[in-house]
Scaffold this active site. Structure first.
Site, PDB file in Angstrom:
ATOM      1  N   THR A  33       0.815  -1.240   0.060  1.00 45.16           N
ATOM      2  CA  THR A  33      -0.085  -0.044   0.023  1.00 45.16           C
ATOM      3  C   THR A  33       0.973   1.227  -0.032  1.00 45.16           C
ATOM      4  OG1 THR A  33      -0.258  -0.081   2.561  1.00 45.16           O
ATOM      5  CG2 THR A  33      -1.889  -1.068   1.167  1.00 45.16           C
ATOM      6  N   GLN A  62       1.643 -13.522  -1.318  1.00 44.76           N
ATOM      7  CA  GLN A  62       0.332 -13.598  -1.732  1.00 44.76           C
ATOM      8  C   GLN A  62       0.170 -12.652  -2.945  1.00 44.76           C
ATOM      9  OE1 GLN A  62      -2.770 -13.858   1.675  1.00 44.76           O
ATOM     10  NE2 GLN A  62      -0.921 -12.917   2.245  1.00 44.76           N
ATOM     11  N   HIS A  68       0.147 -16.732  -4.890  1.00 43.11           N
ATOM     12  CA  HIS A  68      -1.512 -16.239  -5.876  1.00 43.11           C
ATOM     13  C   HIS A  68      -0.871 -15.980  -7.215  1.00 43.11           C
ATOM     14  CE1 HIS A  68      -3.579 -15.600  -1.659  1.00 43.11           C
ATOM     15  NE2 HIS A  68      -3.260 -16.990  -2.206  1.00 43.11           N
ATOM     16  N   CYS A 111      -4.151 -23.653 -23.792  1.00 40.26           N
ATOM     17  CA  CYS A 111      -2.828 -24.280 -24.017  1.00 40.26           C
ATOM     18  C   CYS A 111      -1.785 -23.806 -23.164  1.00 40.26           C
ATOM     19  CB  CYS A 111      -2.250 -24.061 -25.652  1.00 40.26           C
ATOM     20  SG  CYS A 111      -1.889 -22.263 -25.861  1.00 40.26           S
ATOM     21  N   CYS A 167      -6.093 -16.396 -27.303  1.00 42.30           N
ATOM     22  CA  CYS A 167      -4.759 -17.052 -27.456  1.00 42.30           C
ATOM     23  C   CYS A 167      -4.256 -16.809 -28.901  1.00 42.30           C
ATOM     24  CB  CYS A 167      -4.558 -18.254 -26.873  1.00 42.30           C
ATOM     25  SG  CYS A 167      -2.954 -19.226 -27.344  1.00 42.30           S
ATOM     26  N   ASN A 207       1.479  -5.734  11.063  1.00 43.06           N
ATOM     27  CA  ASN A 207       0.333  -5.337  10.559  1.00 43.06           C
ATOM     28  C   ASN A 207      -0.314  -4.079  11.103  1.00 43.06           C
ATOM     29  OD1 ASN A 207      -1.177  -6.301   8.164  1.00 43.06           O
ATOM     30  ND2 ASN A 207      -3.163  -6.331   9.475  1.00 43.06           N
TER      31      ASN A 207
HETATM   32  N1  APR Z   1       1.472  -1.416   6.746  1.00 45.70           N
HETATM   33  C1  APR Z   1       0.990  -2.519   7.615  1.00 45.70           C
HETATM   34  N2  APR Z   1      -0.077  -3.054   7.136  1.00 45.70           N
HETATM   35  C2  APR Z   1      -0.936  -2.544   6.511  1.00 45.70           C
HETATM   36  C3  APR Z   1      -0.481  -1.527   5.578  1.00 45.70           C
HETATM   37  C4  APR Z   1       0.814  -0.906   5.872  1.00 45.70           C
HETATM   38  N3  APR Z   1       1.207   0.229   5.019  1.00 45.70           N
HETATM   39  N4  APR Z   1      -1.471  -1.201   4.598  1.00 45.70           N
HETATM   40  C5  APR Z   1      -2.543  -2.237   4.903  1.00 45.70           C
HETATM   41  N5  APR Z   1      -2.075  -3.031   5.641  1.00 45.70           N
HETATM   42  C6  APR Z   1      -2.762  -4.287   6.621  1.00 45.70           C
HETATM   43  C7  APR Z   1      -4.403  -3.922   6.643  1.00 45.70           C
HETATM   44  O1  APR Z   1      -4.561  -3.627   7.859  1.00 45.70           O
HETATM   45  C8  APR Z   1      -4.683  -5.335   6.080  1.00 45.70           C
HETATM   46  O2  APR Z   1      -4.879  -6.129   7.563  1.00 45.70           O
HETATM   47  O3  APR Z   1      -2.581  -4.980   5.350  1.00 45.70           O
HETATM   48  C9  APR Z   1      -3.727  -6.121   5.568  1.00 45.70           C
HETATM   49  C10 APR Z   1      -3.873  -6.434   4.133  1.00 45.70           C
HETATM   50  O4  APR Z   1      -5.104  -7.388   4.417  1.00 45.70           O
HETATM   51  P1  APR Z   1      -5.869  -7.841   2.857  1.00 45.70           P
HETATM   52  O5  APR Z   1      -6.288  -6.740   2.201  1.00 45.70           O
HETATM   53  O6  APR Z   1      -6.837  -8.807   3.279  1.00 45.70           O
HETATM   54  O7  APR Z   1      -4.820  -8.461   1.791  1.00 45.70           O
HETATM   55  P2  APR Z   1      -4.240  -9.975   1.909  1.00 45.70           P
HETATM   56  O8  APR Z   1      -4.123 -10.341   3.226  1.00 45.70           O
HETATM   57  O9  APR Z   1      -2.846  -9.881   1.159  1.00 45.70           O
HETATM   58  O10 APR Z   1      -5.307 -10.742   1.006  1.00 45.70           O
HETATM   59  C11 APR Z   1      -4.989 -12.065   0.935  1.00 45.70           C
HETATM   60  O11 APR Z   1      -7.027 -12.153  -0.381  1.00 45.70           O
HETATM   61  O12 APR Z   1      -8.261 -10.868  -1.927  1.00 45.70           O
HETATM   62  C12 APR Z   1      -7.457 -11.999  -1.691  1.00 45.70           C
HETATM   63  O13 APR Z   1      -5.915 -12.952  -3.638  1.00 45.70           O
HETATM   64  C13 APR Z   1      -6.227 -12.118  -2.767  1.00 45.70           C
HETATM   65  O14 APR Z   1      -3.792 -12.409  -2.029  1.00 45.70           O
HETATM   66  C14 APR Z   1      -5.041 -11.603  -1.675  1.00 45.70           C
HETATM   67  C15 APR Z   1      -5.644 -12.321  -0.457  1.00 45.70           C
END
Ligand code: APR
Length: 255
Positions: A28, A103, A123, A134, A156, A222
């Site tokens: 992010t 992921q 992923h 193919c 394709c 997180n």
């Molecule tokens: N620093 C720390 N944590 C952060 C930051 C940051 N700058 N920005 C966001 N977050 C945290 C948010 O609080 C959230 O809990 O990162 C987490 C992201 O969670 P998700 O959006 O659920 O992403 P992710 O866990 O990667 O999702 C898993 O879900 O939709 C599918 O395939 C997709 O790979 C993905 C999987």
């Protein structure tokens, strides 16, 4: 906070096999929205429109999928690694990284300098496109150019089969080699650091559990709480970039 950062640095230095597990929250700060935070991807799109079965179902669904996938790809194309990606790449240079299990589909770990053999993309990747019939692979930019010229659901060149970004959609089977490797690395790690993931999507989210059950120390970094916080050895609620940069500074000071 300082104590926690020092503790993680100490554990990294003492560990033999450090596994980093990354989610959308790691990117992010590079301008790519995550999925479940306010304003995230699932705030703007209905996840059901991304189901693999829908993609296979009809040309109309594929057109809708490609329209959404193109919008999601734009920020990824321009994105640069942030302090957290760079810190993880430095861990590899310092010989303190067994692997990154990610992921993320944005390829930023590679842009930051992690080597191919050290990154497990659970992923898939948005940087390539595959034919579902193919298996032919295309560079994403080549297909995006066709989209810009008006193609709605690309097919394709070889077999005419439907093309899809080489990511794993809900309902699509997980990549076998990568999943097996991720389980193996998680179970043999002695320090497992989960960064920027809500830890709710399976089977990826079971990796921290596998590591913990096999004796690893579990660290969670997180911004928001996760369902695994209570079972972690250490939790830091903060921005991945600043937290990882500070931890690396301390690793280098202590090394
Ligand atoms: N620093 C720390 N944590 C952060 C930051 C940051 N700058 N920005 C966001 N977050 C945290 C948010 O609080 C959230 O809990 O990162 C987490 C992201 O969670 P998700 O959006 O659920 O992403 P992710 O866990 O990667 O999702 C898993 O879900 O939709 C599918 O395939 C997709 O790979 C993905 C999987």
């Amino acid at each position: 906070m300082e104590d926690k950062l020092s503790q993680v640095a100490e554990w990294i230095l003492r560990a033999n096999k450090v596994v980093v597990f990354s989610g959308a929250g790691l990117s992010t700060e590079s301008g790519i929205p995550d999925f479940r935070s306010p304003g995230g991807v699932w705030d703007r799109y209905n996840p059901e429109d991304f189901y693999f079965q829908n993609f296979l179902a009809s040309e109309t669904s594929r057109e809708k999928y490609w329209q959404m996938a193109t919008e999601m790809y734009e920020p990824m194309k321009k994105a640069q690694p942030n302090l957290a990606h760079l810190a993880i790449a430095e861990m590899e240079r310092l010989g303190k990284l067994d692997c990154v299990i990610t992921q993320n589909i944005d390829g930023l770990h590679f842009k930051a300098g992690n080597s191919k053999e050290k990154v497990i993309q659970l992923h898939g990747t948005a940087m390539f496109v595959s034919c579902l019939s193919c298996g032919k692979s295309y560079d994403r930019e080549v297909i995006q150019e066709r989209i810009q010229k008006g193609v709605k659901a690309p097919s394709c060149d070889d077999c005419g089969g439907p093309l899809k970004p080489a990511t794993i959609s809900f309902g699509q089977s997980m990549p076998e080699r990568e999943t097996e490797e991720a389980y193996h690395r998680s179970s043999s790690s002695d320090l497992f650091i989960a960064i920027g993931s809500s830890l709710v999507v399976q089977p990826a989210a079971s990796m921290p559990l596998v590591a913990k059950r096999n004796g690893a120390k579990l660290v969670i970094i997180n911004r928001d709480p996760t369902p695994y916080d209570t079972m972690a050895d250490l939790v830091i609620h903060g921005q991945a970039g600043t937290v990882m940069a500070s931890i690396l500074e301390k690793v280098k000071e202590k090394k």
